[in-house]
Design a protein around this motif. Structure first.
Motif, mmCIF file in Angstrom:
data_model
loop_
_atom_site.group_PDB
_atom_site.id
_atom_site.type_symbol
_atom_site.label_atom_id
_atom_site.label_comp_id
_atom_site.label_asym_id
_atom_site.label_seq_id
_atom_site.Cartn_x
_atom_site.Cartn_y
_atom_site.Cartn_z
ATOM 1 N N ILE A 192 47.800 -15.450 142.357
ATOM 2 C CA ILE A 192 46.814 -16.105 143.227
ATOM 3 C C ILE A 192 47.003 -15.645 144.672
ATOM 4 C CG2 ILE A 192 46.138 -18.315 144.232
ATOM 5 C CD1 ILE A 192 45.012 -18.009 141.514
ATOM 6 N N SER B 29 42.058 -24.025 145.639
ATOM 7 C CA SER B 29 42.385 -25.180 144.798
ATOM 8 C C SER B 29 43.400 -24.798 143.732
ATOM 9 C CB SER B 29 41.119 -25.742 144.147
ATOM 10 O OG SER B 29 40.221 -26.226 145.130
ATOM 11 N N ALA B 30 43.277 -23.609 143.168
ATOM 12 C CA ALA B 30 44.243 -23.147 142.174
ATOM 13 C C ALA B 30 45.633 -23.047 142.792
ATOM 14 C CB ALA B 30 43.806 -21.790 141.624
ATOM 15 N N GLU B 31 45.679 -22.533 144.010
ATOM 16 C CA GLU B 31 46.967 -22.416 144.712
ATOM 17 C C GLU B 31 47.614 -23.794 144.892
ATOM 18 O OE1 GLU B 31 48.368 -21.501 149.276
ATOM 19 O OE2 GLU B 31 46.671 -20.354 148.467
ATOM 20 N N TYR C 122 39.964 -23.668 137.990
ATOM 21 C CA TYR C 122 39.745 -23.238 139.374
ATOM 22 C C TYR C 122 39.669 -21.714 139.476
ATOM 23 C CZ TYR C 122 40.793 -27.990 141.025
ATOM 24 O OH TYR C 122 40.770 -29.345 141.278
ATOM 25 N N ILE C 123 40.559 -21.062 138.739
ATOM 26 C CA ILE C 123 40.568 -19.593 138.756
ATOM 27 C C ILE C 123 39.274 -19.050 138.163
ATOM 28 C CG2 ILE C 123 41.687 -17.546 137.787
ATOM 29 C CD1 ILE C 123 44.334 -19.146 137.971
ATOM 30 N N LYS D 210 45.405 -27.407 135.405
ATOM 31 C CA LYS D 210 44.248 -27.554 136.291
ATOM 32 C C LYS D 210 43.895 -26.234 136.971
ATOM 33 C CE LYS D 210 44.772 -32.442 137.569
ATOM 34 N NZ LYS D 210 45.082 -33.367 138.696
ATOM 35 N N ALA D 211 44.884 -25.373 137.139
ATOM 36 C CA ALA D 211 44.661 -24.119 137.869
ATOM 37 C C ALA D 211 43.687 -23.205 137.138
ATOM 38 C CB ALA D 211 45.988 -23.400 138.099
ATOM 39 N N TYR E 129 40.272 -20.103 144.560
ATOM 40 C CA TYR E 129 41.689 -19.769 144.597
ATOM 41 C C TYR E 129 42.494 -20.748 145.447
ATOM 42 C CZ TYR E 129 39.708 -15.493 142.732
ATOM 43 O OH TYR E 129 39.005 -14.595 141.971
#
Length: 628
Positions: A69, A44-46, A36-37, A32-33, A42
């Motif tokens: 990130i 949400s990626a985190e 987002y990236i 999923k990350a 960032y």
């Protein structure tokens, strides 16, 4: 861009070479990350990656990507922790991971650990672009370790809500009198110029600069203003009259508004990228950034000087004295005409881009740049510095914690060693002596020691105003002329050690008429002698130009002294001095029928002979129109 490049590389390594997790929840969160990236989300990626490592504490790839990130968000302590957890799982990682952790160790000022990691990286990769950066970081480690132990005084002050808002403000530009600022503000992705006035010890509420310059279709930014506030050079990108992606444009102030900007053209602009102009105080040399071929690295500082036929000369790279194989940007030449401030990530520093200064030597070459020091410079990017004419304060943009949102403009005291040379300025208005109305006239300021013109421009056609900068430590000829008028002569003697005291004057010039009188304040003789000194030549040439432009005018050259000494000797001295000017004019093809000369000794004082200043004013050469 640098962080995004490193992060993209980390993503590539993670997906192409590293093993996935056997834990489905961890792997799903990890995957999923990526989207987002891609959207630069960032946060949400985190969260997705933290979920992944919570589900699988041995998921090395998730820790590595999480470290990237954190780094792009400048959470360096968290980034270091994530890298270290990845290494505890398996020390056999790609060189790029070693490089990433080394950068984070550097950012958190763990210079010894950073050096070890950069050397570990170079042991594996010694020739790539990243290797070149690692070698530079090694120099930075040694430099920063010493520099941080010797911090400079640094107390940035927000310019307040007259200038700063929740939108980003940056690239300040300041007139020499410190009264007018032009800066860039970005609203909804569009960059425009705004202006503010310094009144009652505060900056007024900023207003848009001009509809002739600001547009909704294009971005306007990265500007510089001439010391008198009359010329605005700026960067315009993707315009229909552009030669490359970004070009340099100029606009001239016309009364209260600005004229239509125009592309300065070749050879300043090219099919490459030109931006961030900086104009010299005499208006003759333009410094700018370009990535054109022939430089030292990616983005270099170049310059172009106006030629005798009023065209911009060839673009010249400042060379390895200033430029490096890396990037230089945001040049700013101080009003002293000799101190250049700029940013670079190529000279040893505290990381990323730092601010440096360099001064021209007696041969016109820039000396080795000097870092402004810590904490003005840090691991983050520092750029866009300008320095006030008095040299005491600097302005730059930053997103410090006390800001109004995004980037704000701040001021701070310049360290003593980084201050420019002292300057003064003469500011005033030219008026008709009889009507008192303002006049558009030519103002010249000439350095009598170097024989160089430091200012040559016209007063504002509506207001009659002018402002000319004069570096302290020399003598200056000041001349005002207008068609149909007698010219005005003044001398400014700015001794080394003088303070930055400006001159505020009103100049009254009179129309050419019989009986009109002009004091030539830049005709010089040694004490009790009548041989013209070399510094007199520029004033004499101005007088010759006046006579050639007004061929119907006849004049009497008059010599005067103070009342010290014998009256007869003073009359003889004044006569001989008037004769010296007379002979010089004859030698330069002025018809003898148009000239007479006379010595008055101390008989026509214009000041009190009881004071030294008064006696100095009485020792003079002048001329009177005897016939038209």
């Amino acid at each position: 861009m640098k962080y995004w490049f490193l992060l993209s590389l980390s993503i590539s390594i993670t997906f192409c070479f590293a093993q996935s997790s056997s834990n489905r929840k961890a792997q799903a969160s990890f995957e999923k990350a990526g989207p987002y990236i891609d959207k630069q989300d960032y946060s949400s990626a985190e969260q997705a990656l933290k979920t992944a490592v919570d589900a699988d504490p041995l998921f090395q790839n998730a820790y590595i990507l999480l470290a990237g990130i954190y780094k792009i968000q400048k959470k360096y302590i968290d980034s270091k922790s994530a890298y270290q957890k990845a290494l505890l799982i398996n020390k056999n990682v790609s060189p790029e991971v070693t490089f990433g952790l080394a950068e984070v160790e550097f950012a958190t000022q763990d210079y010894d650990k950073a050096k070890q990691l950069f050397n570990d990286f170079l042991a594996i990769d010694a020739s790539s672009e990243r290797a070149r950066k690692a070698k530079k970081y090694l120099l930075d480690c040694d430099f920063a370790k010493i520099g941080i132990a010797k911090p400079v005084k640094y107390s940035p002050v927000n310019l307040g809500d007259g200038v700063n808002t929740a939108d980003p403000e940056y690239f300040p530009a300041l007139t020499a009198d410190g009264e007018t600022m032009i800066f860039t503000r970005q609203v909804n992705g569009n960059e425009d110029f705004w202006t503010s006035q310094f009144k009652n010890n505060a900056w007024s509420l900023a207003t848009p600069l001009s509809a002739k310059i600001n547009t909704t279709r294009y971005n306007e930014g990265a500007q510089t203003i001439s010391p008198d506030g009359k010329y605005l050079f700026f960067t315009g990108c993707n315009r229909p009259d552009g030669l490359g992606r970004c070009d340099i444009y100029v606009s001239h102030r016309e009364g209260k508004d600005w004229g239509e900007p125009y592309n300065v053209g070749k050879p300043v602009n090219s099919e490459y990228w030109e931006s961030q102009p900086a104009i010299s105080p005499d208006g003759r040399t333009l410094y700018f950034i370009s990535n054109r071929p022939g430089g030292s690295g990616g983005y270099d500082i170049w310059k172009s000087t106006i030629t005798d036929d009023a065209k911009w000369g060839p673009a010249i790279n400042l060379g390895p004295e200033v430029n490096t194989p890396f990037d230089e940007n945001t040049p700013f030449l101080h009003a002293d005409g000799k101190t250049l401030y700029f940013s670079s990530d190529g000279w040893p520093g505290f990381g990323n881009k730092d601010i440096y200064y360099s001064r021209l030597d007696e041969n016109g070459k820039f000396k080795k740049p000097i870092n402004l020091g810590f904490p003005i410079n840090s691991f983050e990017d520092e750029s866009g510095l300008i320095v006030s004419a008095d040299g005491n304060s600097g302005m730059f943009s930053s997103n410090l914690k006390d800001g109004f949102g995004g980037q704000d403009i701040y001021s701070f005291g310049i360290p003593d060693n980084a201050k420019p040379l002292k300057v003064s300025y003469v500011k005033g208005i030219v008026r008709d002596k009889d009507t008192k109305k303002t006049i558009e006239s030519n103002v010249q300021v000439i350095d009598l020691k170097s024989n160089k013109t430091v200012f040559d421009d016209y007063t504002d056609p509506e207001t009659g105003q002018f402002l000319a900068v004069m570096p302290i430590g020399s003598d200056y000829l000041f001349n005002v002329s207008a068609e149909g008028y007698l010219f005005y002569s003044e001398n400014f003697e700015l001794k080394a050690g003088d303070i930055n005291k400006p001159y505020q004057i009103e100049v009254y010039i009179e129309k050419i008429k019989q009986g009109g009188n002009v004091t030539l304040r830049n005709i010089f003789f040694d004490t009790n002698k009548y041989n013209l000194l070399p510094a007199s030549i520029r004033e004499l040439k101005l007088l010759i130009d006046f006579l050639n432009q007004n061929e119907s005018v006849n004049i009497e050259i008059q010599g005067h002294t103070d009342n010290v000494g014998d009256d007869k000797l003073n009359e003889k001295l004044s006569l001989n001095r008037a004769n010296a000017v007379y002979e010089y004019l004859l030698q330069n093809s002025i018809d003898t029928k148009r000239l007479t000369f006379k010595g008055f000794g101390a008989n026509k004082p214009i000041a009190d002979n009881k004071t030294e200043i008064g006696r100095k004013n009485n020792r003079r050469t002048s001329f009177v129109i005897t016939k038209i």
